[in-house]
Design a protein around this motif. Structure first.
Motif, short mmCIF file in Angstrom:
data_model
loop_
_atom_site.label_atom_id
_atom_site.label_comp_id
_atom_site.label_asym_id
_atom_site.label_seq_id
_atom_site.Cartn_x
_atom_site.Cartn_y
_atom_site.Cartn_z
N ASN A 82 0.88 -1.15 -0.01
CA ASN A 82 0.00 -0.11 -0.19
C ASN A 82 0.87 1.37 -0.01
OD1 ASN A 82 -2.97 0.92 0.27
ND2 ASN A 82 -1.71 2.10 2.12
N LEU A 83 1.93 1.26 0.68
CA LEU A 83 2.97 2.55 0.95
C LEU A 83 3.46 2.75 -0.37
CD1 LEU A 83 4.52 1.84 4.31
CD2 LEU A 83 2.92 3.39 3.52
N LEU A 84 3.92 1.39 -1.24
CA LEU A 84 4.59 1.66 -2.47
C LEU A 84 3.56 2.42 -3.55
CD1 LEU A 84 6.41 -1.73 -2.46
CD2 LEU A 84 7.45 0.49 -2.68
N ILE A 85 2.17 1.72 -3.61
CA ILE A 85 1.22 2.16 -4.52
C ILE A 85 1.07 3.84 -4.23
CG2 ILE A 85 -1.01 2.16 -5.21
CD1 ILE A 85 -0.87 -0.79 -4.64
N GLU A 86 1.08 4.06 -2.82
CA GLU A 86 0.81 5.52 -2.65
C GLU A 86 1.87 6.52 -3.06
OE1 GLU A 86 -1.07 8.67 -0.60
OE2 GLU A 86 -1.54 7.06 -1.45
N ARG A 87 3.21 5.97 -2.92
CA ARG A 87 4.35 6.64 -3.56
C ARG A 87 4.23 6.81 -5.18
NH1 ARG A 87 7.34 8.48 -6.33
NH2 ARG A 87 9.82 8.66 -6.15
N LEU A 88 3.66 5.53 -5.70
CA LEU A 88 3.71 5.88 -7.17
C LEU A 88 2.54 6.88 -7.51
CD1 LEU A 88 3.70 2.30 -8.26
CD2 LEU A 88 5.49 3.81 -8.66
N SER A 89 1.46 6.86 -6.55
CA SER A 89 0.39 7.82 -7.17
C SER A 89 0.88 9.36 -6.74
CB SER A 89 -0.95 7.37 -6.09
OG SER A 89 -0.63 7.88 -4.77
N LYS A 90 1.72 9.45 -5.90
CA LYS A 90 2.28 10.81 -5.65
C LYS A 90 3.00 11.51 -6.51
CE LYS A 90 0.55 11.17 -1.55
NZ LYS A 90 -0.90 12.00 -1.11
N LYS A 91 3.98 10.67 -7.01
CA LYS A 91 5.01 11.36 -8.15
C LYS A 91 5.48 10.26 -9.10
CE LYS A 91 8.80 12.02 -4.77
NZ LYS A 91 9.82 12.81 -4.42
N GLN A 92 5.90 10.74 -10.29
CA GLN A 92 6.68 9.78 -11.24
C GLN A 92 8.16 9.51 -10.67
OE1 GLN A 92 6.99 11.60 -15.10
NE2 GLN A 92 5.03 10.80 -15.68
N LEU A 93 8.49 8.18 -11.05
CA LEU A 93 9.79 7.86 -10.33
C LEU A 93 10.88 8.38 -11.15
CD1 LEU A 93 9.48 3.93 -10.34
CD2 LEU A 93 8.97 5.48 -8.46
N THR A 94 11.96 8.79 -10.23
CA THR A 94 12.82 9.23 -10.86
C THR A 94 13.89 8.43 -11.94
OG1 THR A 94 14.56 8.81 -9.08
CG2 THR A 94 13.31 10.99 -9.05
N LYS A 95 14.70 8.82 -12.66
CA LYS A 95 15.44 7.93 -13.42
C LYS A 95 16.31 7.23 -12.74
CE LYS A 95 18.95 7.84 -17.47
NZ LYS A 95 19.75 8.60 -18.40
N GLU A 96 16.82 7.31 -11.80
CA GLU A 96 17.64 6.34 -10.80
C GLU A 96 16.64 5.65 -10.12
OE1 GLU A 96 20.61 6.79 -6.88
OE2 GLU A 96 19.20 8.72 -7.43
N GLU A 97 15.53 5.86 -9.73
CA GLU A 97 14.43 4.97 -9.11
C GLU A 97 14.21 3.86 -9.91
OE1 GLU A 97 12.39 7.60 -5.37
OE2 GLU A 97 11.80 7.70 -7.65
N LYS A 98 14.00 4.23 -11.19
CA LYS A 98 13.48 3.35 -12.24
C LYS A 98 14.70 2.30 -12.44
CE LYS A 98 10.61 6.26 -14.94
NZ LYS A 98 10.14 7.14 -16.36
N ASN A 99 15.89 2.72 -12.61
CA ASN A 99 16.88 2.01 -12.95
C ASN A 99 17.25 0.86 -11.77
OD1 ASN A 99 17.74 3.03 -15.08
ND2 ASN A 99 18.99 4.55 -14.37
N LEU A 100 16.81 1.43 -10.17
CA LEU A 100 17.06 0.56 -9.25
C LEU A 100 15.90 -0.28 -9.13
CD1 LEU A 100 17.61 3.18 -6.57
CD2 LEU A 100 19.32 1.27 -7.23
N VAL A 101 14.74 -0.06 -9.74
CA VAL A 101 13.38 -0.94 -9.38
C VAL A 101 13.78 -1.99 -10.75
CG1 VAL A 101 11.19 -1.35 -10.10
CG2 VAL A 101 11.81 0.62 -8.86
#
Length: 335
Positions: free
Chosen positions: A136-155
């Motif tokens: 739920n916290l992960l989805i809430e984070r996605l709903s707030k703002k787009q992932l940064t390039k660094e976050e996308k690479n980590l994921v």
């Protein structure tokens, strides 16, 4: 959307039927509604998992229950003295959330309604967080703002794909806990800080106060896994250690346990062991029956992806039970 929810959407076809008529039709004297959470402000725990009811909706549910049923305690449930005198309801809450202490308890005291809390013992005092609440916290984070390039690479490094959305997250299971924790770190979600600041779970002191005020507690496993995915040995370990911890810590005399998620796939061998320990267990399948030698009670979920009134859910469950009984589908078959 589950088949039951589709049925509830047509409640205008059956809500005119009296509760007493449906209870007599189903040959029931008691119902077992259960909740997890009642919203007061923003819901940071269940928001993206299901629709929790707010205080006003919950109070309306209680008024419906009180109009047609008598609230009974765990002692009443075990004695069964009132079953033939009137229709009854036995209310329960799962997960041991502090929301019960802060929001629900004052309402229940005012309305003079009993309830039992089924608690995940690993989470008491906010020592850990249920994996679905992390999602739920992960989805809430996605709903707030787009992932940064660094976050996308980590994921991408963790999941091997750039497909990272609500659907992907909601499919993650208990066995994916390590991955879920890694994804939280990728998105800078600090679970320890969340537990310390938001304190989503009951503390030992709060549980003691609840018991002093007449509320009871039962086990809900240690860590809230899917029992279907566990061996019989692990199922029993999760169960017995949770109820024994509560018995020892809070000096409770009667042992109650509710299955996390559901009791789907739980064998009769499990219930033979819990019966030896005098543990009364509870499932989540709605109004259904067990064979007489299995000491397990099925409860009615009151939270779905859409908010339905207690009247809609209870009357719908009673009608569905009657139909299942006509089709000889009302008894759970276990291996």
């Amino acid at each position: 959307m589950s088949p039951k929810e589709y049925f509830f959407k047509f409640s205008f076809l059956y809500n005119f039927l009296p509760v007493s008529f449906l209870m007599k039709l189903s040959r029931k004297r008691i119902i077992y509604p259960f909740y997890h959470f009642v919203k007061e402000n923003d819901d940071v725990i269940t928001k993206h998992l299901y629709k929790a009811k707010n205080k006003e909706e919950f109070i309306r549910d209680l008024h419906f229950f009180k109009k047609h049923f008598k609230s009974i305690s765990q002692k009443d449930l075990l004695s069964k003295e009132n079953y033939k005198k009137q229709f009854n309801f036995f209310l329960s809450f799962d997960d041991g959330l502090s929301n019960f202490y802060d929001v629900v308890m004052p309402i229940l005291i005012k309305e003079k309604v009993f309830a039992i809390n089924f608690i995940n013992t690993n989470f008491i005092d906010n020592k850990a967080l249920f994996f679905r609440y992390k999602i739920n916290l992960l989805i809430e984070r996605l709903s707030k703002k787009q992932l940064t390039k660094e976050e996308k690479n980590l994921v991408k490094k963790e999941i091997g794909s750039i497909v990272f959305n609500y659907g992907y997250l909601k499919e993650l299971k208990y066995v994916d806990t390590i991955l879920i924790d890694k994804l939280c770190r990728c998105l800078s979600i600090n679970i320890s800080n969340f537990l310390e600041i938001d304190t989503p779970y009951l503390t030992k002191q709060q549980i003691k106060i609840l018991i002093e005020k007449g509320f009871y507690v039962g086990g809900h496993s240690k860590s809230h896994p899917y029992y279907l995915e566990l061996s019989l040995k692990d199922q029993l370990e999760e169960t017995l250690e949770s109820v024994n911890f509560l018995k020892k810590t809070f000096n409770i005399d009667k042992l109650f346990f509710s299955f996390p998620f559901s009791d789907n796939g739980v064998s009769s061998d499990f219930f033979k062991e819990t019966k030896k320990k005098n543990i009364l267990t509870f499932g989540t399948a709605g109004i259904k029956d067990e064979v007489t030698e299995i000491n397990n009670i099925q409860r009615i979920p009151m939270e779905y992806n859409t908010v339905y009134t207690a009247e809609t859910i209870v009357k719908g469950e009673l009608i569905l039970y009657f139909i299942k009984r006509l089709l000889d589908k009302h008894i759970i078959k276990r291996k």
